[in-house]
Design a protein around this motif. Structure first.
Motif, PDB file in Angstrom:
ATOM      1  N   ALA A  61     -10.775  -3.229 -13.183  1.00 12.00           N
ATOM      2  CA  ALA A  61     -10.335  -1.838 -13.241  1.00 12.00           C
ATOM      3  C   ALA A  61     -10.624  -1.222 -11.873  1.00 12.00           C
ATOM      4  N   VAL A  62     -10.151  -0.023 -11.680  1.00  9.92           N
ATOM      5  CA  VAL A  62     -10.308   0.609 -10.365  1.00  9.92           C
ATOM      6  C   VAL A  62     -11.150   1.870 -10.527  1.00  9.92           C
ATOM      7  N   ARG A  63     -12.229   1.960  -9.778  1.00 13.55           N
ATOM      8  CA  ARG A  63     -13.073   3.166  -9.799  1.00 13.55           C
ATOM      9  C   ARG A  63     -12.192   4.350  -9.461  1.00 13.55           C
ATOM     10  N   GLU A  64     -12.297   5.405 -10.270  1.00  8.67           N
ATOM     11  CA  GLU A  64     -11.290   6.462 -10.086  1.00  8.67           C
ATOM     12  C   GLU A  64     -11.484   7.335  -8.854  1.00  8.67           C
ATOM     13  N   THR A  65     -12.590   7.136  -8.166  1.00  8.48           N
ATOM     14  CA  THR A  65     -12.768   7.870  -6.909  1.00  8.48           C
ATOM     15  C   THR A  65     -11.898   7.268  -5.798  1.00  8.48           C
ATOM     16  N   ILE A  66     -11.328   6.088  -6.062  1.00  4.41           N
ATOM     17  CA  ILE A  66     -10.513   5.419  -5.042  1.00  4.41           C
ATOM     18  C   ILE A  66      -9.180   6.124  -4.891  1.00  4.41           C
ATOM     19  N   GLU A  67      -8.835   6.400  -3.647  1.00  4.27           N
ATOM     20  CA  GLU A  67      -7.530   7.012  -3.383  1.00  4.27           C
ATOM     21  C   GLU A  67      -6.494   5.918  -3.217  1.00  4.27           C
ATOM     22  N   GLY A  68      -5.319   6.111  -3.761  1.00  9.63           N
ATOM     23  CA  GLY A  68      -4.259   5.109  -3.641  1.00  9.63           C
ATOM     24  C   GLY A  68      -4.528   3.930  -4.552  1.00  9.63           C
ATOM     25  N   ASN A  69      -3.735   2.888  -4.408  1.00  8.21           N
ATOM     26  CA  ASN A  69      -3.870   1.743  -5.306  1.00  8.21           C
ATOM     27  C   ASN A  69      -4.234   0.474  -4.540  1.00  8.21           C
ATOM     28  N   PRO A  70      -5.031  -0.411  -5.178  1.00  7.33           N
ATOM     29  CA  PRO A  70      -5.243  -1.709  -4.555  1.00  7.33           C
ATOM     30  C   PRO A  70      -3.919  -2.474  -4.584  1.00  7.33           C
ATOM     31  N   ALA A  71      -3.693  -3.323  -3.595  1.00  7.79           N
ATOM     32  CA  ALA A  71      -2.443  -4.095  -3.551  1.00  7.79           C
ATOM     33  C   ALA A  71      -2.747  -5.518  -3.115  1.00  7.79           C
ATOM     34  N   ALA A  72      -1.825  -6.414  -3.391  1.00 10.17           N
ATOM     35  CA  ALA A  72      -1.990  -7.806  -2.980  1.00 10.17           C
ATOM     36  C   ALA A  72      -2.326  -7.844  -1.488  1.00 10.17           C
ATOM     37  N   GLY A  73      -3.379  -8.583  -1.153  1.00 10.96           N
ATOM     38  CA  GLY A  73      -3.797  -8.689   0.251  1.00 10.96           C
ATOM     39  C   GLY A  73      -4.972  -7.791   0.589  1.00 10.96           C
ATOM     40  N   ASP A  74      -5.290  -6.849  -0.309  1.00 12.58           N
ATOM     41  CA  ASP A  74      -6.413  -5.946  -0.035  1.00 12.58           C
ATOM     42  C   ASP A  74      -7.743  -6.684  -0.106  1.00 12.58           C
ATOM     43  N   ARG A  75      -8.647  -6.309   0.791  1.00 13.32           N
ATOM     44  CA  ARG A  75     -10.039  -6.747   0.717  1.00 13.32           C
ATOM     45  C   ARG A  75     -10.793  -5.617   0.046  1.00 13.32           C
ATOM     46  N   VAL A  76     -11.585  -5.962  -0.953  1.00 14.92           N
ATOM     47  CA  VAL A  76     -12.265  -4.909  -1.712  1.00 14.92           C
ATOM     48  C   VAL A  76     -13.743  -5.231  -1.908  1.00 14.92           C
ATOM     49  N   VAL A  77     -14.501  -4.176  -2.228  1.00 14.63           N
ATOM     50  CA  VAL A  77     -15.869  -4.350  -2.707  1.00 14.63           C
ATOM     51  C   VAL A  77     -15.802  -4.071  -4.203  1.00 14.63           C
ATOM     52  N   TRP A  78     -16.352  -4.984  -5.003  1.00 13.83           N
ATOM     53  CA  TRP A  78     -16.248  -4.841  -6.460  1.00 13.83           C
ATOM     54  C   TRP A  78     -17.531  -5.332  -7.122  1.00 13.83           C
ATOM     55  N   ARG A  79     -17.680  -5.007  -8.398  1.00 11.00           N
ATOM     56  CA  ARG A  79     -18.831  -5.483  -9.180  1.00 11.00           C
ATOM     57  C   ARG A  79     -18.329  -6.089 -10.473  1.00 11.00           C
ATOM     58  N   GLN A  80     -19.016  -7.119 -10.919  1.00  7.08           N
ATOM     59  CA  GLN A  80     -18.649  -7.717 -12.194  1.00  7.08           C
ATOM     60  C   GLN A  80     -19.149  -6.834 -13.333  1.00  7.08           C
ATOM     61  N   SER A  81     -18.314  -6.682 -14.394  1.00  7.57           N
ATOM     62  CA  SER A  81     -18.726  -5.820 -15.507  1.00  7.57           C
ATOM     63  C   SER A  81     -18.747  -6.572 -16.824  1.00  7.57           C
ATOM     64  N   GLY A  82     -18.325  -7.806 -16.822  1.00  6.87           N
ATOM     65  CA  GLY A  82     -18.294  -8.611 -18.042  1.00  6.87           C
ATOM     66  C   GLY A  82     -17.693  -9.952 -17.681  1.00  6.87           C
ATOM     67  N   THR A  83     -17.495 -10.807 -18.683  1.00  6.99           N
ATOM     68  CA  THR A  83     -16.930 -12.127 -18.388  1.00  6.99           C
ATOM     69  C   THR A  83     -15.500 -11.970 -17.880  1.00  6.99           C
ATOM     70  N   GLY A  84     -15.272 -12.404 -16.673  1.00  9.23           N
ATOM     71  CA  GLY A  84     -13.925 -12.346 -16.103  1.00  9.23           C
ATOM     72  C   GLY A  84     -13.443 -10.940 -15.801  1.00  9.23           C
ATOM     73  N   GLN A  85     -14.362  -9.965 -15.833  1.00 10.04           N
ATOM     74  CA  GLN A  85     -13.950  -8.577 -15.614  1.00 10.04           C
ATOM     75  C   GLN A  85     -14.799  -7.907 -14.551  1.00 10.04           C
ATOM     76  N   GLY A  86     -14.255  -6.866 -13.975  1.00  3.96           N
ATOM     77  CA  GLY A  86     -15.023  -6.147 -12.973  1.00  3.96           C
ATOM     78  C   GLY A  86     -14.435  -4.785 -12.669  1.00  3.96           C
ATOM     79  N   VAL A  87     -15.046  -4.133 -11.709  1.00  2.85           N
ATOM     80  CA  VAL A  87     -14.586  -2.810 -11.281  1.00  2.85           C
ATOM     81  C   VAL A  87     -14.511  -2.799  -9.753  1.00  2.85           C
ATOM     82  N   ILE A  88     -13.370  -2.389  -9.228  1.00  4.29           N
ATOM     83  CA  ILE A  88     -13.235  -2.256  -7.777  1.00  4.29           C
ATOM     84  C   ILE A  88     -13.881  -0.939  -7.366  1.00  4.29           C
ATOM     85  N   GLU A  89     -14.838  -1.033  -6.438  1.00  3.68           N
ATOM     86  CA  GLU A  89     -15.567   0.163  -5.992  1.00  3.68           C
ATOM     87  C   GLU A  89     -14.928   0.773  -4.751  1.00  3.68           C
TER      88      GLU A  89
END
Ligand SMILES: Nc1nc2c(ncn2[C@@H]2O[C@H](COP(=O)(O)OP(=O)(O)OP(=O)(O)O)[C@@H](O)[C@H]2O)c(=O)[nH]1
Ligand SMILES: [Zn+2]
Length: 340
Positions: A61-89
């Motif tokens: 999922a995407v942290r809602e403080t993020i402006e714009g959308n993640p796209a293919a090719g983006d480098r991101v900082v993220w955290r795992q939130s469950g099995t196979g799941q996470g949140v883009i910070e």
């Protein structure tokens, strides 16, 4: 510090909406897992597919403080939130991006951190006007463009000779300006060794109209199985969603991003009179026009019109330039439609 889990009663309206829309990941305490770096493989609106440094995939999922959308090719900082799941910070700063306007009047990033843009045509539809639009978009985004006409194998035979010659001439117009422009064939393999070299170690977005052979070209580098797995991954929670673009790893290093039909690109508000500066063969003359805002139409002292009259500029280039300038002026907001 131990964090108490939120009870359902304490959920605010926004959180309830998120649950309804399938963004349950937010309810899990992602803050407790460490931050990691990742690469976005695809974006599905609410979720993105992120790959960690070990090559494992996570639906984020995407942290809602993020402006714009993640796209293919983006480098991101993220955290795992469950099995196979996470949140883009955080989305890390992009070195380049291509954006398009959405039907809701917003701008969406289609692909990020691109080095190259390959524009694919088929021989029956090599459209200079379309090529020029992509070339402008690439120049504005500082991405190296490559024009290819696929299905070269269909141009064999004596009766097609005049047509073949014309196409070669057209491509030469672009090569003379310093662009890479080649005939290739996904079927016969012609030109693909050269194209493979162009892709090595680079992040490349492949675009082009439907039916020109983008998928056939991708299959030259990416196995059917990998493509199929990508397609299965497009099934979201209960609802089928299609990614606007998807990143594949190339055997030669680098990445190839496949885009699902982009109909318009949004540029950073280029004034119509500046379009000429992106036409490499016109720009040098445009600088010498009497008026700085010359539209190279019927103005007195137009050095561009003069160069066309002297045969120094292909007249079709000016037709294309005017069509693009008119299109930008009509839409007025920097939106460059790929087809008018
Ligand atoms: N003769 C010939 N046919 C080709 C070549 N490349 C692709 N085709 C054919 O062209 C048709 C369209 O190819 P695709 O690869 O599906 O085209 P696409 O650009 O991915 O199309 P969309 O998925 O609609 O965007 C198919 O029937 C292919 O077999 C080629 O080099 N030569
Ligand atoms: Zn002029």
């Amino acid at each position: 510090m131990l964090r108490r889990r939120t009870t359902p009663d304490e959920l605010n309206l926004r959180q309830r909406r998120r649950i309804r829309s399938g963004r349950q990941q937010f309810l899990q305490p992602a803050e407790e897992s460490p931050e990691q770096h990742g690469l976005v493989r695809a974006n599905y609106g609410l979720n993105s597919e992120v790959e960690n440094e070990q090559g494992e995939q996570f639906r984020c999922a995407v942290r809602e403080t993020i402006e714009g959308n993640p796209a293919a090719g983006d480098r991101v900082v993220w955290r795992q939130s469950g099995t196979g799941q996470g949140v883009i910070e955080t989305i890390l700063p992009r070195r380049s991006e291509l954006r398009r306007p959405t039907s809701q009047g917003r701008w969406q990033t289609v692909a990020a951190n691109l080095d190259r843009l390959i524009v694919v045509f088929s021989p029956d539809r090599f459209l200079m006007g379309l090529a020029d639009r992509y070339l402008i978009a690439a120049a504005v985004a500082h991405i190296e463009p490559i024009l290819i006409v696929n299905k070269q194998d269909l141009l064999r035979g004596r009766e097609l000779r005049p047509y073949r010659q014309q196409l070669k001439q057209d491509l030469k117009v672009y090569r003379r300006m310093g662009y890479a422009a080649r005939l290739v064939s996904a079927h016969s393999g012609k030109g693909l060794a050269w194209l493979t070299q162009q892709l090595a170690g680079q992040t490349t977005l492949l675009v082009g109209q439907s039916g020109v052979g983008k998928s056939s070209l991708i299959r030259h580098w990416i196995t059917d199985e990998v493509i199929r797995i990508g397609a299965v991954n497009t099934i979201g929670r209960g609802r089928q969603t299609t990614a606007v673009s998807r990143l594949y790893h190339l055997p030669s290093g680098g990445h190839l991003i496949d885009s699902a039909g982009i109909r318009a690109l949004a540029l950073q508000g280029i004034p119509a009179h500046q379009v000429a500066s992106y036409f490499r063969d016109v720009a040098g003359y445009a600088d010498r026009c009497r008026f700085t805002d010359c539209r190279h139409d019927a103005e007195p002292g137009c050095a561009v019109q003069q160069a066309v009259a002297q045969g120094k500029i292909d007249p079709r280039r000016l037709v294309s330039l005017h069509a693009i300038a008119d299109s930008l002026a009509t839409h007025g907001d920097g939106t460059l439609l790929l087809q008018d």
